[in-house]
Design a protein around this motif. Structure first.
Motif, PDB file in Angstrom:
ATOM      1  N   LEU A   1      -4.177  -7.595   2.724  1.00 54.58           N
ATOM      2  CA  LEU A   1      -3.898  -7.776   1.521  1.00 54.58           C
ATOM      3  C   LEU A   1      -2.777  -6.502   0.884  1.00 54.58           C
ATOM      4  O   LEU A   1      -1.941  -6.908   0.199  1.00 54.58           O
TER       5      LEU A   1
ATOM      6  N   THR B   1       2.449 -20.347  -2.775  1.00 54.00           N
ATOM      7  CA  THR B   1       1.394 -19.560  -2.791  1.00 54.00           C
ATOM      8  C   THR B   1       0.363 -20.510  -1.952  1.00 54.00           C
ATOM      9  O   THR B   1       0.581 -21.605  -1.680  1.00 54.00           O
TER      10      THR B   1
ATOM     11  N   PHE C   1       1.144  -6.803   1.782  1.00 48.89           N
ATOM     12  CA  PHE C   1       2.042  -7.610   1.141  1.00 48.89           C
ATOM     13  C   PHE C   1       2.924  -6.455   0.253  1.00 48.89           C
ATOM     14  O   PHE C   1       2.510  -5.466  -0.123  1.00 48.89           O
TER      15      PHE C   1
ATOM     16  N   LEU D   1       1.425  -9.924  -5.132  1.00 49.52           N
ATOM     17  CA  LEU D   1       0.424 -10.593  -5.256  1.00 49.52           C
ATOM     18  C   LEU D   1      -0.286 -10.681  -6.913  1.00 49.52           C
ATOM     19  O   LEU D   1      -1.069 -11.441  -7.007  1.00 49.52           O
TER      20      LEU D   1
ATOM     21  N   GLU E   1      -3.658 -16.489   6.583  1.00 51.51           N
ATOM     22  CA  GLU E   1      -3.244 -15.159   7.143  1.00 51.51           C
ATOM     23  C   GLU E   1      -2.061 -15.343   8.000  1.00 51.51           C
ATOM     24  O   GLU E   1      -0.899 -14.894   8.108  1.00 51.51           O
TER      25      GLU E   1
ATOM     26  N   LEU F   1      -2.631 -16.339  -1.517  1.00 53.00           N
ATOM     27  CA  LEU F   1      -1.460 -15.108  -0.818  1.00 53.00           C
ATOM     28  C   LEU F   1       0.026 -15.792  -1.108  1.00 53.00           C
ATOM     29  O   LEU F   1       0.281 -16.995  -0.924  1.00 53.00           O
TER      30      LEU F   1
ATOM     31  N   THR G   1       1.261 -16.596   6.495  1.00 55.11           N
ATOM     32  CA  THR G   1       1.812 -15.701   5.450  1.00 55.11           C
ATOM     33  C   THR G   1       2.294 -14.399   6.224  1.00 55.11           C
ATOM     34  O   THR G   1       3.086 -13.629   5.556  1.00 55.11           O
ATOM     35  N   THR G   2       1.658 -14.039   7.514  1.00 48.13           N
ATOM     36  CA  THR G   2       2.119 -12.896   7.914  1.00 48.13           C
ATOM     37  C   THR G   2       2.471 -12.771   9.252  1.00 48.13           C
ATOM     38  O   THR G   2       3.319 -11.841   9.636  1.00 48.13           O
TER      39      THR G   2
END
Length: 452
Positions: A145, A332, A148, A153, A350, A165, A353-354
């Protein structure tokens, strides 16, 4: 699109250790009893880490699901494509309400094109448990978290708790044609006052060329958000402050009135054939989101700006004020609080988004996850298409003003209904500010907000 609560980015979470402990409390990731208290801060059903997860994506995010399946062949997953609540269809919310009434059927992970779904997904509906799982209580590690981009966020954060996320950011920057600026002998403006002055100069010296547009519903998110206009001060799940009778609102409206009148900021949508036909080769500059690069500039079906001409600058500041910017879209990812395999659902959210596999190698937009964003920018720069580096996009990603919220109601729909026709009728935006305020307040109240 649109902004949520103007929250300080308070992110809970007990880190990786707490995640492991929480999984153990849920039965160690294997079949076990339910957890009514909720190890992650919400009630959970019995967990089964072998259970298949159902993921809802829009067509543009199907590549994210494919990348996850390739990287995690051992995770059972079913992918369902839907409209992503695009263009304010509200399909995400409507479908979840149906599942609430049925008491079953919820997907485990959902992608939405909208940035305001946390406003409703974080709240109980009809006495039923909120759809969105709390992510900051250990379900997603605190380190993730915290990775980001600061502030990204905020649309996912309600009363200090993170419920989603961000997929990508759509921060507004100043796009410009470096070749044309050099040809005309103009400098890139660093303030909105300079931007207006340049627009007035262009109207006199190079009529037909433009410095922006007001033909799309996200006009307020580009110009008024960047002016700190208090038109969308969402301060909680059911409270909003609206005041367009401020210097910040009036200065943006006055600038646009001048540029609309002299023809350098036309009331034409960038996604119309008229815009392409009339303004190809004529766009000197254009304040707009990061995704304009591929959507209209480097697009054979749109402006098709040749390689080596398109430059980007940081958002202008108002004289005597700090530079901030707005955001137009993004997306989102939500994890369902009803999921039977929270471990797999969190792994998916996760990843998409990453992970470089998607966000750097495949994603078309600027990633919200900072490490991926840095690599994404370097990849874009290596293409040789741009006339400048893209560092201003990174800077703008940290300058999105937190005073513009993400309420359930759509600011874009209000603008399109109230202000776009007024511009077409030749009315002054400054004069229309009171009507805009009234329209926002009315729509907010219809959606159950207390308006201040």
């Amino acid at each position: 699109m649109g902004g949520i609560a103007r929250s300080s980015r308070v992110i809970g979470g007990a880190g990786v250790l707490a995640l492991a402990l929480a999984l153990a409390a849920c039965g160690g990731g294997s079949k076990g009893g339910g957890d009514s208290a909720g190890s992650y801060g919400f009630p959970q059903v019995a967990q089964d880490d072998k259970a298949e997860i159902t993921v809802w994506v829009d067509a543009d995010r199907s590549g994210a699901a494919d990348a996850f399946k390739k990287a995690n062949p051992d995770v059972p997953i079913k992918v369902v494509t839907y409209d992503g609540s695009a263009n304010g269809s509200n399909s995400f919310r409507t479908k979840m309400q149906l599942f609430d009434r049925a008491g079953s059927g919820w997907p485990d992970v959902v992608f939405s094109t909208q940035n305001n779904d946390a406003a409703w997904a974080s709240q109980k509906s009809g006495g039923k448990q909120a759809f969105a799982a709390v992510l900051g209580g250990g379900l997603v590690p605190k380190a993730t978290l915290d990775g980001f981009t600061p502030g990204s966020l905020d649309p996912c954060t309600v009363e200090g708790k993170v419920y989603c996320l961000r997929n990508d950011l759509a921060q507004a920057v100043l796009w410009y044609n470096k070749s044309l600026l050099t040809k005309f002998g103009y400098a890139v403006p660093t303030t909105w006052e300079e931007y207006q002055a340049l627009g007035e100069k262009v109207a006199r010296e190079h009529p037909g060329y433009i410095v922006g547009t007001v033909g799309d519903a996200w006009t307020p998110e580009v110009f008024f958000w960047a002016s700190k206009c208090q038109a969308n001060g969402v301060t909680g799940p059911t409270s909003v402050t609206v005041d367009t009778d401020t210097t910040e609102c009036k200065r943006a409206a006055s600038m646009l009135d001048t540029l609309i009148k002299n023809g350098t900021t036309p009331n034409v949508s960038v996604f119309t054939p008229e815009f392409v036909k009339k303004y190809s080769g004529k766009v000197l500059m254009m304040p707009g989101p990061a995704w304009y690069a591929g959507a209209i500039f480097n697009n054979p079906q749109s402006l098709n700006v040749p390689k080596g001409q398109l430059g980007v600058a940081a958002p202008p500041a108002w004289q005597g004020d700090t530079a901030v910017t707005g955001n137009v879209g993004g997306g989102t990812w939500f994890i369902s609080s009803h999921a039977k395999n929270l471990k797999a659902a969190a792994k998916f959210a996760e990843f998409v988004t990453t992970a470089d596999d998607y966000q750097v190698n495949l994603a078309p937009g600027y990633p919200a996850f900072a490490a991926a964003a840095d690599k994404w920018v370097k990849k874009q720069e290596s293409s040789g298409y741009y006339a400048t580096d893209l560092q201003p996009i990174i800077k703008a990603g940290t300058e999105i003003w937190d005073g513009w919220g993400s309420g359930i109601f759509s600011q874009e729909a209000i603008w399109a209904k109230t202000m776009t026709p007024a511009i077409a009728d030749g009315k002054s935006l400054v004069a229309m500010l009171p009507e805009w305020e009234t329209a926002i307040k009315n729509q907010a109240q219809v959606n159950g907000y207390t308006v201040k």
